[in-house]
Design a protein around this motif. Structure first.
Motif, mmCIF file in Angstrom:
data_model
loop_
_atom_site.group_PDB
_atom_site.id
_atom_site.type_symbol
_atom_site.label_atom_id
_atom_site.label_comp_id
_atom_site.label_asym_id
_atom_site.label_seq_id
_atom_site.Cartn_x
_atom_site.Cartn_y
_atom_site.Cartn_z
ATOM 1 N N GLY A 279 0.811 -1.208 0.000
ATOM 2 C CA GLY A 279 0.000 0.000 0.000
ATOM 3 C C GLY A 279 0.845 1.257 0.000
ATOM 4 O O GLY A 279 0.513 2.242 -0.675
ATOM 5 N N LEU A 280 1.944 1.232 0.737
ATOM 6 C CA LEU A 280 2.844 2.395 0.760
ATOM 7 C C LEU A 280 3.514 2.609 -0.586
ATOM 8 O O LEU A 280 3.610 3.738 -1.080
ATOM 9 N N ALA B 202 7.554 11.815 -4.685
ATOM 10 C CA ALA B 202 7.655 10.501 -4.040
ATOM 11 C C ALA B 202 7.202 10.581 -2.589
ATOM 12 O O ALA B 202 7.492 11.560 -1.884
ATOM 13 N N THR B 203 6.505 9.548 -2.154
ATOM 14 C CA THR B 203 6.044 9.480 -0.770
ATOM 15 C C THR B 203 6.640 8.290 -0.019
ATOM 16 O O THR B 203 6.589 8.253 1.204
ATOM 17 N N GLY C 103 10.999 12.706 4.982
ATOM 18 C CA GLY C 103 9.583 12.389 5.123
ATOM 19 C C GLY C 103 9.079 11.204 4.323
ATOM 20 O O GLY C 103 7.873 10.965 4.267
ATOM 21 N N LEU C 104 9.983 10.445 3.694
ATOM 22 C CA LEU C 104 9.551 9.271 2.940
ATOM 23 C C LEU C 104 9.202 8.123 3.883
ATOM 24 O O LEU C 104 9.906 7.881 4.871
ATOM 25 N N ALA D 269 16.742 -1.963 9.611
ATOM 26 C CA ALA D 269 15.350 -2.020 10.060
ATOM 27 C C ALA D 269 14.997 -0.875 11.002
ATOM 28 O O ALA D 269 13.807 -0.611 11.231
ATOM 29 N N GLU D 270 15.999 -0.206 11.536
ATOM 30 C CA GLU D 270 15.740 0.762 12.604
ATOM 31 C C GLU D 270 14.825 1.905 12.173
ATOM 32 O O GLU D 270 13.982 2.349 12.948
ATOM 33 N N ALA D 271 14.985 2.395 10.950
ATOM 34 C CA ALA D 271 14.211 3.549 10.496
ATOM 35 C C ALA D 271 13.016 3.167 9.642
ATOM 36 O O ALA D 271 12.318 4.029 9.129
ATOM 37 N N ALA D 272 12.754 1.866 9.479
ATOM 38 C CA ALA D 272 11.736 1.404 8.533
ATOM 39 C C ALA D 272 10.323 1.524 9.101
ATOM 40 O O ALA D 272 10.098 1.345 10.300
ATOM 41 N N ASP D 273 9.370 1.800 8.222
ATOM 42 C CA ASP D 273 7.950 1.698 8.580
ATOM 43 C C ASP D 273 7.496 0.251 8.520
ATOM 44 O O ASP D 273 6.691 -0.184 9.341
#
Length: 219
Positions: free
Chosen positions: A61-62, A117-118, A143-144, A158-162
Motif C-alpha cells: 500500500g505504501l 515521491a512518498t 519524510g519518505l 530495520a531501525e528507520a523502517a515503517d
C-alpha cells in the motif's frame, strides 16, 4: 578483533553456526547440496510466515501510491534492486532504481522527493553498506515512508523502517545466496499489483501491445 576474530565475517560465521539448526541433508551430501537444502528451509519458513500477510500488504500500500517510486540497493543488493525495478516498471509509471553510490545519490533522493515521491523501497543485505544506511536515514528525514527488505528484523537497516520484510540469506557458500530476498521482492511486487489490479492490467496490456509492435521478443 578485540575478541580474537580476524574480522566481522569470522564473527558472523561463528554466531550463525551457533544459531543454526543441524543440517537436514542426507548423509554424504556435498557442500553445494547442503547449501541449497538450507535455502529450501529458508523459503519454507518464509512461506509459513506469509500466512499472515498484513506486513506485505501494508508495504504494498505504501509503495503502490508513490510517484515516483525510488528503489534503493547498493553493492550486493544492487542486482536485486534492478531486478525488482525492471518488473515494477511494467506496472508502475515511474520507478527509479538507485543502485550506484557516490555523492550524487543524495541529490537523486532530493529529486524524487521534489517530484512527489512518498515512499521508498530499500533492499539492504549483509554486510550492510554504510552508504545505504545513510540514505535510509536521510530518506526518513525527508519524510519518505520506508519499506525495507533485509535479512533479519534486527538488521541495522530495520531501525528507520515503517515496514520490515525479513528474508534470510544463505551463508554456507563463499558468497551469500540471495534466494530469500529475491523471493520476498517478487512477493512484494505481487502485492503491489493486487493493491491496484485495474491500472496494473491496463499497463500490462499496453506493454504487450508495444512489445508485439516492436517485435521485442521471439516468443
Amino acid at each position: 578483533m578485540a575478541l580474537g576474530y580476524a574480522g566481522y565475517p569470522a564473527l558472523r560465521r561463528e554466531l550463525r553456526a551457533l544459531a543454526s539448526p543441524p543440517d537436514a541433508g542426507g548423509e554424504g551430501e556435498n557442500a553445494m547440496q547442503r547449501a541449497l537444502r538450507a535455502e529450501t528451509r529458508h523459503l519454507e519458513r518464509m512461506a509459513d510466515e506469509l500466512g499472515e500477510l498484513s506486513a506485505v500488504e501494508r508495504a504494498a500500500g505504501l509503495l503502490a501510491g508513490s510517484r515516483p517510486l525510488p528503489v534503493l540497493g547498493l553493492r550486493a543488493a544492487g542486482a536485486l534492486a534492478g531486478y525488482f525495478g525492471y518488473f515494477a516498471a511494467k506496472v508502475l509509471p515511474d520507478v527509479r532504481v538507485f543502485d550506484g553510490g557516490g555523492t550524487a545519490l543524495l541529490d537523486r533522493l532530493d529529486q524524487v522527493v521534489a517530484a512527489g515521491a512518498t515512499s521508498m523501497l530499500a533492499i539492504v543485505l549483509p554486510r550492510y553498506p554504510r552508504e545505504a544506511l545513510e540514505v535510509i536515514r536521510e530518506a526518513r528525514r525527508l519524510g519518505l515512508a520506508l519499506v525495507v527488505i533485509t535479512d533479519s528484523a534486527v538488521s541495522p537497516a530495520a531501525e528507520a523502517a515503517d515496514v520490515v520484510l525479513p528474508a534470510p540469506v544463505g551463508t554456507q557458500l563463499v558468497f551469500d545466496l540471495h534466494t530469500g530476498p529475491m523471493a520476498m521482492a517478487m512477493v512484494l511486487l505481487q502485492a503491489v499489483c493486487d493493491a491496484a489490479p485495474e491500472p496494473v492490467q491496463r499497463r500490462l496490456e499496453e506493454f504487450e501491445a508495444t512489445a508485439a509492435r516492436r517485435h521485442i521478443f521471439e516468443a
